[in-house]
Design an enzyme around this catalytic site. Structure first.
Site, short mmCIF file in Angstrom:
data_model
loop_
_atom_site.label_atom_id
_atom_site.label_comp_id
_atom_site.label_asym_id
_atom_site.label_seq_id
_atom_site.Cartn_x
_atom_site.Cartn_y
_atom_site.Cartn_z
N ARG A 124 100.20 59.10 89.00
CA ARG A 124 100.35 59.03 90.27
C ARG A 124 100.99 60.53 90.79
O ARG A 124 101.10 60.52 91.95
CB ARG A 124 101.60 57.84 90.51
CG ARG A 124 101.08 56.53 90.70
CD ARG A 124 102.06 55.65 90.66
NE ARG A 124 102.71 55.44 89.54
CZ ARG A 124 104.20 54.85 89.34
NH1 ARG A 124 104.60 54.40 90.69
NH2 ARG A 124 104.72 54.27 88.23
N GLN A 140 102.08 61.61 70.17
CA GLN A 140 101.83 60.07 70.29
C GLN A 140 100.56 60.33 70.68
O GLN A 140 100.11 60.31 71.83
CB GLN A 140 102.90 59.35 71.29
CG GLN A 140 102.35 57.85 71.26
CD GLN A 140 103.25 57.12 72.55
OE1 GLN A 140 103.47 57.87 73.61
NE2 GLN A 140 103.11 55.89 72.58
N ASN A 179 104.74 108.34 93.35
CA ASN A 179 105.14 108.10 91.86
C ASN A 179 103.88 108.01 90.73
O ASN A 179 103.78 108.11 89.62
CB ASN A 179 106.04 106.96 91.68
CG ASN A 179 105.50 105.75 92.13
OD1 ASN A 179 104.75 105.60 93.06
ND2 ASN A 179 105.74 104.56 91.39
N SER A 204 112.25 113.09 107.55
CA SER A 204 111.50 112.36 107.90
C SER A 204 109.95 112.37 107.40
O SER A 204 109.65 113.58 107.39
CB SER A 204 111.29 111.82 109.43
OG SER A 204 112.98 111.47 109.70
C1 UD1 Z 1 110.39 51.78 81.51
C2 UD1 Z 1 111.01 50.27 80.95
C3 UD1 Z 1 111.70 49.83 82.26
C4 UD1 Z 1 112.61 50.63 82.78
C5 UD1 Z 1 111.83 52.04 83.47
C6 UD1 Z 1 112.71 53.06 83.79
C7 UD1 Z 1 109.68 49.82 79.11
C8 UD1 Z 1 108.78 48.63 78.71
N1 UD1 Z 1 110.04 49.51 80.35
O1 UD1 Z 1 109.22 51.14 82.48
O2 UD1 Z 1 112.28 48.64 81.71
O3 UD1 Z 1 113.09 49.94 84.13
O4 UD1 Z 1 111.09 52.40 82.16
O5 UD1 Z 1 112.27 54.08 84.51
O6 UD1 Z 1 110.33 50.36 78.25
N2 UD1 Z 1 106.05 57.06 77.76
C9 UD1 Z 1 105.70 57.52 76.34
N3 UD1 Z 1 104.64 56.96 75.50
C10 UD1 Z 1 104.08 55.75 76.24
C11 UD1 Z 1 104.60 55.04 77.28
C12 UD1 Z 1 105.53 55.80 78.10
O7 UD1 Z 1 106.11 58.54 75.76
O8 UD1 Z 1 103.08 55.08 75.28
C13 UD1 Z 1 107.27 57.58 78.13
C14 UD1 Z 1 106.81 57.91 79.80
O9 UD1 Z 1 106.31 59.37 79.41
C15 UD1 Z 1 108.23 57.88 80.26
C16 UD1 Z 1 108.78 56.91 79.97
O10 UD1 Z 1 108.24 56.62 78.36
O11 UD1 Z 1 108.78 59.11 80.48
C17 UD1 Z 1 108.71 55.62 80.53
O12 UD1 Z 1 107.51 55.07 80.58
P1 UD1 Z 1 106.75 54.48 81.89
O13 UD1 Z 1 105.40 53.94 81.73
O14 UD1 Z 1 107.23 55.11 82.84
O15 UD1 Z 1 107.67 52.97 81.82
P2 UD1 Z 1 107.96 51.95 82.97
O16 UD1 Z 1 106.94 51.14 83.11
O17 UD1 Z 1 108.42 52.67 84.18
#
Ligand code: UD1
Ligand code: CA
Length: 458
Positions: free
Chosen positions: A15, A74, A385, A404
């Site tokens: 996004r 990852q 310079n 000047s």
């Molecule tokens: C997650 C939580 C949700 C919480 C929210 C808070 C889970 C399943 N859900 O949701 O309960 O309210 O965060 O913001 O955990 N990331 C990885 N690898 C992945 C997936 C994600 O490193 O495979 C990292 C993302 O970069 C991010 C964070 O984990 O920094 C959260 O991931 P995101 O997909 O935003 O989780 P949400 O669906 O928002």
């Protein structure tokens, strides 16, 4: 008890609609991920957090290779549970693991300290928050004794669960042995077919492990950045908090909403800062300084009672006590001003040492120079310079007076107390206490007439 921090930062950040990985977007002048790493460093200076990276991984790693972290890749983003799974071989067998997010930049170290201190060692800790708009977050499900029993993701929630305002911030403190045991058995049977870290909560409840929750002081601390609108909101939140801190410490901000800090600043009391001032990098401002509107100070040290007038740009400069600079002045890297100097409008100074009480008031360029004390540099003085190949030095002695519109062709030395006649081009050294002048003699031509317009032919 040992504490290991894991920062999840592998998500795509779709996004943001950006070529730049999300965690490299800046908040207050620093990449989002750097904010989180710095917070862990103030939690424990010896800590070396584990960062899980993925999307455009190499770019994240090379851009931030100055951070003291362990990078774990990852390859596929299969969910937050899967992300923490990648770190298992790097986690200790015991101790606790703090989970943070690379895109949740403003979590406060005080909040984390409180969280760690409050959570019993054998419990699972979780930071929750009451949000006016809980949409998009996992909801906290509690039983009739108000104990947490599960976290349900928005996409898996029933309408009743969606009406809950207490949300999961995603920040946890989990015993390492619990992670070692349960992460490998997580399932992805949910709406998003992801391995949810949140499922650990229900597993822990089953095993009668205590779930302990705390809430932050301000909920903005735990908000993540998913799009540029949220980035801007957090930037404002950060700037407002910073402005508040400064004002409470004795700094006047004529409008705290029009003031931005992008770095580390130290400002003494009784400093007055007008609107649209931007401070970048390391900035130190002494007591009683006045900073005019529309001014940029980047990596600058100001002594006491310095006045920077409107529309000035200072970068890599050091300014002594009681100097006045601007309006419309530009001090570039290596400009060192002794006390009581006046630098006026449309003056540019670079890599130069200027002595006490010297005046450079109008339209001048001083580069690679050493200027003595009590010197007067007339309007339109240029130190030449650069000869197209090399930079050369200009030296001007104490009490010199440069008329000047003078060009000083470096390398050149102007002696102490020397006077240079206006309009000179000085390419050889000028002796001390003498008038040196280099320009065509003034003549008046007798019997000269202005040209006369020819009559047009008819
Ligand atoms: C997650 C939580 C949700 C919480 C929210 C808070 C889970 C399943 N859900 O949701 O309960 O309210 O965060 O913001 O955990 N990331 C990885 N690898 C992945 C997936 C994600 O490193 O495979 C990292 C993302 O970069 C991010 C964070 O984990 O920094 C959260 O991931 P995101 O997909 O935003 O989780 P949400 O669906 O928002
Ligand atoms: Ca998110």
């Amino acid at each position: 008890m040992t504490l290991t921090t894991v920062i999840l930062a592998a998500g795509k950040g779709k996004r943001m609609h950006s070529d730049l990985p999300k965690v490299l977007h800046h908040l207050a002048g620093k990449p989002l991920l750097e904010h989180v790493v710095r917070t862990t460093a103030s939690l424990d200076p010896k800590s070396q957090p584990i960062v899980v990276y993925g999307h455009q991984g190499e770019r994240v790693k090379t851009s931030l290779d100055y951070l003291n972290v362990t990078w774990i890749h990852q390859t596929e983003q299969l969910g937050t549970g899967h992300a923490v799974q990648q770190t298992l071989t790097h986690l200790p067998a015991d101790g606790r693991v703090l989970v943070l997010y690379g895109d949740v930049p403003l979590i406060k170290v005080e909040t984390l300290k409180h969280f760690i201190a409050e959570t019993p060692e054998n419990a699972i800790g979780i930071i929750t928050a009451e949000l006016p708009e809980p949409k998009g977050f996992g909801r906290i499900i509690r039983d009739n004794k108000n104990k947490i029993k599960a976290i349900v993701e928005e996409k898996d929630a029933t309408d009743r669960q969606r009406a809950i305002h207490e949300i999961n911030t995603g920040i946890y403190l989990i015993p390492a042995d619990f992670l070692q045991k349960h992460l490998p058995i997580l399932k992805n049977e949910n709406a998003q077919q992801e391995f949810y870290l949140t499922d650990l909560i229900a597993l822990a409840v089953k095993e009668k492990i205590n779930i302990h929750s705390v809430q932050p002081e301000h909920y903005e601390e735990i908000l993540g950045v998913n799009d540029r609108l949220q980035l801007a909101c957090l930037e404002r939140f950060y700037q407002e908090r910073f402005a508040e801190k400064l004002m409470l410490a004795g700094v006047t901000l004529l409008d705290p909403h029009r003031f931005d800090v992008r770095g580390e600043v130290q400002i003494a009391s009784d400093v007055i800062i007008d609107i649209n001032v931007v401070l970048e990098g390391h900035v130190k401002i002494g007591k009683g300084c006045v900073i005019g509107p529309n001014t940029l100070l980047r990596n600058v040290i100001l002594g006491d009672h310095v006045e920077i007038k409107a529309n000035s740009v200072l970068d890599g400069a050091e300014v002594g006590d009681h100097c006045t600079v601007g309006p419309f002045a530009r001090l570039r890297p290596g400009s060192i001003l002794s006390p009581e100097i006046h630098v006026g409008n449309f003056v540019e100074i670079k890599n130069s040492l200027i002595g006490t009480a010297t005046k450079i008031n109008h339209l001048s360029y001083i580069g690679d120079s050493e200027v003595g004390k009590h010197v007067i540099i007339g309007a339109g003085t240029i130190t030449c310079n650069y000869n197209g190949a090399n930079k050369n030095k200009t030296t001007i002695g104490d009490d010199a007076f440069i008329g000047s519109n003078t060009a000083l062709v470096a390398p050149v030395v102007i002696g102490d107390g020397a006077t240079i006649g206006a309009g000179s081009t000085i390419s050889r050294d000028a002796p001390a206490h003498r008038l040196t002048i280099c320009r065509g003699q003034q003549r008046t031509i007798e019997n000269w007439q202005r040209p006369i317009k020819k009559e047009k032919e008819k």
